[in-house]
Design a protein around this motif. Structure first.
Motif, PDB file in Angstrom:
ATOM      1  N   LEU A 287     -35.583 -45.727 -27.539  1.00  0.00           N
ATOM      2  CA  LEU A 287     -35.841 -44.310 -27.784  1.00  0.00           C
ATOM      3  C   LEU A 287     -36.191 -43.547 -26.520  1.00  0.00           C
ATOM      4  N   ASP A 288     -36.602 -44.243 -25.467  1.00  0.00           N
ATOM      5  CA  ASP A 288     -36.846 -43.569 -24.186  1.00  0.00           C
ATOM      6  C   ASP A 288     -35.592 -42.865 -23.685  1.00  0.00           C
ATOM      7  N   HIS A 289     -34.422 -43.290 -24.182  1.00  0.00           N
ATOM      8  CA  HIS A 289     -33.152 -42.744 -23.697  1.00  0.00           C
ATOM      9  C   HIS A 289     -32.380 -42.037 -24.806  1.00  0.00           C
ATOM     10  N   GLN A 290     -33.087 -41.634 -25.860  1.00  0.00           N
ATOM     11  CA  GLN A 290     -32.422 -40.870 -26.923  1.00  0.00           C
ATOM     12  C   GLN A 290     -31.908 -39.549 -26.367  1.00  0.00           C
ATOM     13  N   ARG A 291     -30.671 -39.224 -26.688  1.00  0.00           N
ATOM     14  CA  ARG A 291     -30.083 -37.981 -26.195  1.00  0.00           C
ATOM     15  C   ARG A 291     -30.666 -36.779 -26.930  1.00  0.00           C
ATOM     16  N   PRO A 292     -30.569 -35.586 -26.346  1.00  0.00           N
ATOM     17  CA  PRO A 292     -31.082 -34.395 -27.030  1.00  0.00           C
ATOM     18  C   PRO A 292     -30.466 -34.160 -28.405  1.00  0.00           C
ATOM     19  N   ASP A 293     -29.205 -34.606 -28.600  1.00  0.00           N
ATOM     20  CA  ASP A 293     -28.568 -34.414 -29.904  1.00  0.00           C
ATOM     21  C   ASP A 293     -29.001 -35.467 -30.925  1.00  0.00           C
ATOM     22  N   GLY A 294     -29.847 -36.422 -30.509  1.00  0.00           N
ATOM     23  CA  GLY A 294     -30.366 -37.427 -31.420  1.00  0.00           C
ATOM     24  C   GLY A 294     -29.734 -38.788 -31.289  1.00  0.00           C
ATOM     25  N   MET A 295     -28.577 -38.877 -30.606  1.00  0.00           N
ATOM     26  CA  MET A 295     -27.914 -40.173 -30.492  1.00  0.00           C
ATOM     27  C   MET A 295     -28.727 -41.126 -29.643  1.00  0.00           C
ATOM     28  N   ILE A 296     -28.705 -42.416 -30.029  1.00  0.00           N
ATOM     29  CA  ILE A 296     -29.380 -43.471 -29.286  1.00  0.00           C
ATOM     30  C   ILE A 296     -28.315 -44.305 -28.590  1.00  0.00           C
ATOM     31  N   PRO A 297     -28.516 -44.651 -27.312  1.00  0.00           N
ATOM     32  CA  PRO A 297     -27.487 -45.393 -26.569  1.00  0.00           C
ATOM     33  C   PRO A 297     -27.145 -46.737 -27.202  1.00  0.00           C
ATOM     34  N   ASP A 298     -25.930 -47.163 -26.937  1.00  0.00           N
ATOM     35  CA  ASP A 298     -25.500 -48.507 -27.309  1.00  0.00           C
ATOM     36  C   ASP A 298     -26.333 -49.538 -26.567  1.00  0.00           C
ATOM     37  N   ALA A 299     -26.521 -49.329 -25.254  1.00  0.00           N
ATOM     38  CA  ALA A 299     -27.223 -50.312 -24.427  1.00  0.00           C
ATOM     39  C   ALA A 299     -27.893 -49.617 -23.258  1.00  0.00           C
ATOM     40  N   ILE A 300     -28.900 -50.299 -22.705  1.00  0.00           N
ATOM     41  CA  ILE A 300     -29.622 -49.814 -21.526  1.00  0.00           C
ATOM     42  C   ILE A 300     -29.612 -50.924 -20.493  1.00  0.00           C
ATOM     43  N   HIS A 301     -29.306 -50.546 -19.247  1.00  0.00           N
ATOM     44  CA  HIS A 301     -29.321 -51.478 -18.130  1.00  0.00           C
ATOM     45  C   HIS A 301     -30.221 -50.916 -17.041  1.00  0.00           C
ATOM     46  N   ASP A 302     -30.490 -51.714 -16.013  1.00  0.00           N
ATOM     47  CA  ASP A 302     -31.299 -51.235 -14.901  1.00  0.00           C
ATOM     48  C   ASP A 302     -30.786 -49.902 -14.383  1.00  0.00           C
ATOM     49  N   GLU A 303     -29.469 -49.772 -14.294  1.00  0.00           N
ATOM     50  CA  GLU A 303     -28.856 -48.642 -13.597  1.00  0.00           C
ATOM     51  C   GLU A 303     -28.524 -47.466 -14.502  1.00  0.00           C
ATOM     52  N   GLY A 304     -28.672 -47.609 -15.808  1.00  0.00           N
ATOM     53  CA  GLY A 304     -28.316 -46.495 -16.679  1.00  0.00           C
ATOM     54  C   GLY A 304     -28.144 -46.929 -18.116  1.00  0.00           C
ATOM     55  N   THR A 305     -27.468 -46.098 -18.890  1.00  0.00           N
ATOM     56  CA  THR A 305     -27.249 -46.364 -20.307  1.00  0.00           C
ATOM     57  C   THR A 305     -25.756 -46.332 -20.610  1.00  0.00           C
ATOM     58  N   ILE A 306     -25.387 -46.901 -21.741  1.00  0.00           N
ATOM     59  CA  ILE A 306     -24.013 -46.839 -22.235  1.00  0.00           C
ATOM     60  C   ILE A 306     -24.014 -46.000 -23.494  1.00  0.00           C
ATOM     61  N   THR A 307     -23.395 -44.839 -23.423  1.00  0.00           N
ATOM     62  CA  THR A 307     -23.280 -43.940 -24.571  1.00  0.00           C
ATOM     63  C   THR A 307     -21.835 -43.539 -24.842  1.00  0.00           C
ATOM     64  N   HIS A 308     -20.916 -43.944 -23.981  1.00  0.00           N
ATOM     65  CA  HIS A 308     -19.508 -43.559 -24.150  1.00  0.00           C
ATOM     66  C   HIS A 308     -18.638 -44.616 -23.483  1.00  0.00           C
ATOM     67  N   LEU A 309     -17.558 -44.992 -24.159  1.00  0.00           N
ATOM     68  CA  LEU A 309     -16.605 -45.937 -23.602  1.00  0.00           C
ATOM     69  C   LEU A 309     -15.192 -45.395 -23.782  1.00  0.00           C
ATOM     70  N   THR A 310     -14.318 -45.757 -22.865  1.00  0.00           N
ATOM     71  CA  THR A 310     -12.921 -45.315 -22.928  1.00  0.00           C
ATOM     72  C   THR A 310     -12.004 -46.403 -23.460  1.00  0.00           C
ATOM     73  N   PHE A 311     -12.560 -47.548 -23.842  1.00  0.00           N
ATOM     74  CA  PHE A 311     -11.761 -48.631 -24.391  1.00  0.00           C
ATOM     75  C   PHE A 311     -12.479 -49.225 -25.602  1.00  0.00           C
ATOM     76  N   PRO A 312     -11.861 -49.757 -26.596  1.00  0.00           N
ATOM     77  CA  PRO A 312     -10.427 -49.644 -26.857  1.00  0.00           C
ATOM     78  C   PRO A 312     -10.003 -48.262 -27.314  1.00  0.00           C
ATOM     79  N   VAL A 313     -11.000 -47.394 -27.595  1.00  0.00           N
ATOM     80  CA  VAL A 313     -10.732 -45.980 -27.849  1.00  0.00           C
ATOM     81  C   VAL A 313     -11.702 -45.169 -27.003  1.00  0.00           C
ATOM     82  N   ASP A 314     -11.416 -43.903 -26.836  1.00  0.00           N
ATOM     83  CA  ASP A 314     -12.262 -43.008 -26.043  1.00  0.00           C
ATOM     84  C   ASP A 314     -13.211 -42.281 -26.990  1.00  0.00           C
ATOM     85  N   ALA A 315     -14.480 -42.709 -27.001  1.00  0.00           N
ATOM     86  CA  ALA A 315     -15.436 -42.126 -27.955  1.00  0.00           C
ATOM     87  C   ALA A 315     -16.853 -42.486 -27.553  1.00  0.00           C
TER      88      ALA A 315
END
Length: 586
Positions: A287-315
């Motif tokens: 929840l420390d990385h919850q987006r303003p729109d309410g979405m919670i990241p897929d994953a958190i790493h030292d360097e950042g978060t994963i909230t969007h991927l371009t494979f296998p679809v862009d979403a």
């Protein structure tokens, strides 16, 4: 009650250094075998080194070729004896022992004979000194190591053997008990203080012993594997750093670096029995990385978060909405009303995000826009493309709103509590109207209103709500207990064995996953099928107890771990603990 020594001895030689590393709570160091010697791998993921999502798995060890040597520099053969708190290496010169002095420092107790150590490190600078030496890697990613001994040095050399690799060889004179520190750190300063060896090794044993002593007891058949599961739950923790805002459990320190959302929630279930703050922090780090729109990241790493991927679809990509469900379980254990107060509004925003962003056809049921958001990355449900209206997602949302109602009631929001309960029931009825098929006795995933003809446990997941009409629940249980579909020797396969896409060797296309079983055990109990629930739980416990390690997924017919399954897997360990505790109380 077992003593520290008895508990630690029960895990003797479970750490083999081949598949299972020697590590410590919060440490980024994995000490493992590497050919005829040892190596150190780092639990880090850096795009600056390798931009591939899982590139960290392919990087060479930062320190390798670690061998014990005699006074003439000859390699010593060593026989390993391992415990959670220490490693013993028996050689012809005596015993070398290794423990963690702190999360960045290994302490080696040297035998009294003249002896030494040789190793290589991927760095570009090195200098010796009176007590050892310092090696540094310059550039964007710092890699610093200091080796230090309190016994007189006889030889001490640092040689360049590759453009970015230095080799250290050092020997010490014969003498009384003494130590050698290896401090591997990204910091500019080093730990070069050698402690009293006896005290340091006792302290390492105390840390582990206190952890195991705090764990709740289970019935004797489950005890050895339960202790190992608790070892995973401590060993898998990594320290705070950058985006990793809390001490957090990795899914597997070897295979997955970072925190994945639904893994974190499953991990919190075990921690609630031993350390309330640690359990809560598995949720806070997400929840420390919850987006303003309410979405919670897929994953958190030292360097950042994963909230969007371009494979296998862009979403955008996230994970299933289990937050309120796990929050309520924590509250049932510790009664911490303040934690409910803290998290209520973030969970409301998270729930709202699904309905505002994941219902593109406007029919009231939410859809997965990215297959990875389901957690079932390669399940055949997604083979025809996205988005997909899936029974499991809408089941989670019913549970989310049901538990939001419970939370609202505890914190004094009775009007909102009633509204959440009404919404949960309305969503369940909508799911029945749109996804239930009386003819086949299944809930079906759909794409653009058309049934996706793939039979998976997720066709059964509305059972988890415990709110289905009796005839629907009975039909789902009939499918679950059908040996030609899901009732294998080690259920539950993630694709029905009767489905042509069933592949028991491929991730989510057939293998048994412990979290799927745990959720369905809960659903069976809530739906009034306790005997089936207990049998599924028993088979799941038997499955996890078959091997020395605890794996990511298993073959549903043979019980063997998947060839690509991660070892020392967190949620399998956590949910084994949960089910062992429940079975011990029956």
């Amino acid at each position: 009650m077992l003593t520290y020594d008895q508990t630690l001895d029960m895990l003797r030689n479970r750490i083999d250094l081949e598949h299972i590393p020697f590590t410590e709570r919060g440490s980024r160091i994995l000490l493992m075998k590497n050919g005829s010697g040892l190596c150190i791998r780092l639990v880090e993921r850096w795009n600056k080194i390798d931009p591939r999502l899982s590139g960290y798995r392919l990087r060479p060890p930062i320190v390798e070729g670690i061998v014990f040597i005699d006074a003439e520099g000859h390699d010593l053969e060593a026989v390993l004896e391992s415990f959670p708190h220490r490693l013993n290496f028996r050689t012809r010169l005596g015993e070398f022992a290794i423990a963690f002095e702190d999360s960045e420092t290994l302490l080696i107790a040297l035998p009294e004979a003249a002896c030494g150590l040789r190793f290589r490190m991927h760095v570009d600078q090195g200098v010796t000194d009176r007590r050892g030496g310092v090696l540094r890697k310059t550039g964007d990613i710092r890699r610093n190591l200091a080796y230090t001994t309190n016994r007189p040095l006889v030889t001490n050399q640092i040689q360049q053997i590759e453009p970015d690799q230095l080799e250290v060889q050092m020997t010490v004179a014969a003498g009384p008990s003494s130590g050698l520190l290896i401090n591997l750190t990204p910091r500019l300063g080093f730990n070069r203080y050698i402690p009293n060896l006896e005290f340091a090794f006792e302290e390492a044993a105390r840390r582990w012993g206190a952890w195991f002593a705090a764990a709740p007891s289970v019935a004797e058949p489950y005890q050895p594997q339960s202790l190992y599961a608790w070892w995973i739950m401590r060993a898998g923790l990594i320290s705070t750093r950058y985006f990793m805002t809390r001490e957090s459990m990795t899914p597997s320190k070897i295979h997955y670096v970072g925190v994945w959302q639904w893994d974190a929630f499953f991990h919190a279930l075990a921690y609630r029995h031993i350390d309330r703050r640690l359990a809560q922090d598995q949720i806070r780090v997400v929840l420390d990385h919850q987006r303003p729109d309410g979405m919670i990241p897929d994953a958190i790493h030292d360097e950042g978060t994963i909230t969007h991927l371009t494979f296998p679809v862009d979403a955008d990509v996230t994970k299933p909405p289990l937050l309120a469900w796990v929050l309520w379980k924590l509250y049932q254990t510790d009664g911490d009303r303040e934690f409910l107060e803290e998290l209520y509004e973030p969970v409301v925003r998270w729930n709202r995000w699904w309905f505002e962003n994941c219902d593109p056809d406007g029919d009231g049921l939410c859809e997965y826009l990215h297959p990875f958001s389901s957690g079932l990355d390669d399940n055949p449900i997604w083979d025809t493309g996205m988005p997909v209206t899936s029974p499991d997602l809408n089941t989670y949302l019913v549970m989310q709103m049901e538990n939001l109602g419970r939370i609202a009631d505890v914190i004094g929001l009775q009007t909102e509590a009633r509204a959440w309960e009404e919404q949960a029931e309305a969503h369940l009825q909508l799911m029945i109207r749109k996804l239930w098929d009386e003819k086949t006795g299944l809930f079906w995933a759909q794409q653009k209103g058309r049934v996706i003809p793939v039979i998976t446990p997720f066709n059964l997941f509305p059972l988890i709500t415990g709110r289905l009409p009796a005839e629907i629940a009975r039909s789902l249980v009939a499918h679950l207990t059908n040996p030609t579909e899901f009732w294998t020797k080690f259920p539950i396969p993630t694709v029905s064995v009767s489905d042509p896409r069933y592949n028991p060797l491929q991730m989510w296309r057939g293998p048994t996953w412990i979290n799927v079983n745990y959720m369905l055990v809960e659903g069976l109990l809530r739906s009034g099928f306790p005997a089936v629930a207990r049998e599924l739980r028993r088979r799941t416990l038997d499955l996890v107890m078959r091997g020395a390690d605890i794996y990511e997924f298993y073959h549903p017919e043979t019980g063997d771990p998947g060839s690509s399954a991660a070892t020392m897997f967190g949620w399998s360990a956590s949910l084994f603990i949960e089910m062992a505790l429940d079975a011990s109380q029956d």
